[in-house]
Write a protein that holds these residues in place. Structure first.
Motif, PDB file in Angstrom:
ATOM      1  N   THR A  30      17.902 -14.784 -30.547  1.00  0.00           N
ATOM      2  CA  THR A  30      17.879 -13.314 -30.584  1.00  0.00           C
ATOM      3  C   THR A  30      18.614 -12.725 -29.395  1.00  0.00           C
ATOM      4  OG1 THR A  30      15.777 -13.340 -31.759  1.00  0.00           O
ATOM      5  CG2 THR A  30      16.391 -11.287 -30.655  1.00  0.00           C
ATOM      6  N   SER A  33      22.324 -13.203 -29.783  1.00  0.00           N
ATOM      7  CA  SER A  33      22.853 -12.292 -30.790  1.00  0.00           C
ATOM      8  C   SER A  33      23.034 -10.899 -30.208  1.00  0.00           C
ATOM      9  CB  SER A  33      21.910 -12.257 -31.998  1.00  0.00           C
ATOM     10  OG  SER A  33      22.440 -11.443 -33.020  1.00  0.00           O
ATOM     11  N   HIS A  34      22.081 -10.448 -29.406  1.00  0.00           N
ATOM     12  CA  HIS A  34      22.194  -9.131 -28.762  1.00  0.00           C
ATOM     13  C   HIS A  34      23.372  -9.108 -27.790  1.00  0.00           C
ATOM     14  CE1 HIS A  34      18.797  -7.262 -30.582  1.00  0.00           C
ATOM     15  NE2 HIS A  34      17.882  -8.051 -30.020  1.00  0.00           N
TER      16      HIS A  34
END
Length: 292
Positions: A30, A33-34
């Motif tokens: 996550t 991805s950010h």
């Protein structure tokens, strides 16, 4: 500028997997991805396409990728050059042909890490000689164990000569010979490993004027297995043969002897970092003892 965003992009593009890139940099998927989304927003372009098969660079991403690699590489070099005790710390990215990766690298890496616990080693196993040239061109490796087909943009040092061996199925008439001249192989069915098509093995077998069946791209393991079953004969370097079980086949020397040369290679015109110099010295010393 957050260098880690570029590092995530480069690793994702090279591995084709954002999750794997995140794991290598010790981020959650996550978080990675950010970071990637933030970089794309900053640049105003989409760098990677996402699908169920993984990620791949967009046309814009392909254009950005070589510059992103330079940003990441320059940051790595700056940090190592300015770190206290830089010779004892850092990362050395190694490329190696498979036979060296299997036969030499486990011992080399174990002994080197005992001597330099602060230096990380990253091993990249090359399926063929061309992969090593590509990795140097992309700046993905700092040094490499290569054989014969060294490109002009590599600076090389010879480590050893690796003799070629004719391999025959057990019971083959040529097993009576202690050494085999290429002329004795005339008329045989030749199983040419994929690297040999373009390198020394292919040249030797073509000189012998045998029959080369259309078997596609054979791996070394597949060539050995086919020889074992009596599908033909082949020629492979001794170091390669030592990587696999050779039960059911016979090895014979060539006459005259024929070798490939294994080199330690670095990019030409690029000064190695302290950690890289430590690794290169260690390998040269290890190879000298091997040849003793």
């Amino acid at each position: 500028m957050d260098i880690n965003k570029y590092a995530i992009f480069v690793l994702s593009a090279e591995t084709g997997c954002l999750t794997r890139a995140a794991a290598q940099m010790h981020y959650t998927q996550t978080a990675a991805s950010h970071m990637l989304a933030s970089l794309e927003t900053e640049l105003g372009v989409r760098l990677l396409t996402r699908s169920h098969r993984g990620v791949a660079p967009t046309p814009a991403g392909e254009a950005v990728l070589p510059y992103a690699r330079k940003i990441v590489e320059n940051d790595r070099r700056i940090r190592q050059l300015t770190a206290p005790g830089g010779r004892q710390k850092g990362l050395v990215r190694i490329g190696a042909i498979t036979s060296v990766a299997v036969r030499w690298l486990p011992e080399i890496m174990l002994r080197f890490r005992r001597k330099y616990p602060g230096i990380e080693l990253e091993l990249n196993d090359a399926a063929n000689y061309e992969a090593i040239r590509d990795w140097f061109g992309q700046g993905r490796i700092d040094c490499a164990f290569a054989a014969d087909a060294a490109a002009d943009d590599m600076k090389t040092q010879q480590l050893c000569r690796d003799p070629f061996r004719v391999i025959l199925p057990a019971g083959h008439p040529l097993c009576r010979c202690e050494k085999i001249k290429p002329a004795l192989l005339a008329g045989e069915t030749f199983l040419v490993p994929s690297e040999g098509v373009h390198h020394s093995v292919g040249r030797i077998l073509r000189q012998a004027k045998g029959r080369v069946p259309d078997t596609g791209r054979l791996s070394d393991r597949a060539a050995i297995a086919m020889v074992r079953r009596g599908c033909g004969v082949s020629i492979l370097p001794e170091l390669v043969l030592d990587c696999y079980s050779c039960e059911g086949i016979e090895r014979r020397s060539l006459e005259p002897e024929c070798f490939r040369t294994i080199y330690l290679a670095v990019p030409a015109g690029k000064a190695p970092l302290p950690a890289e110099r430590a690794f290169l010295r260690f390998v040269r010393s290890w190879a000298e003892k091997l040849g003793a």
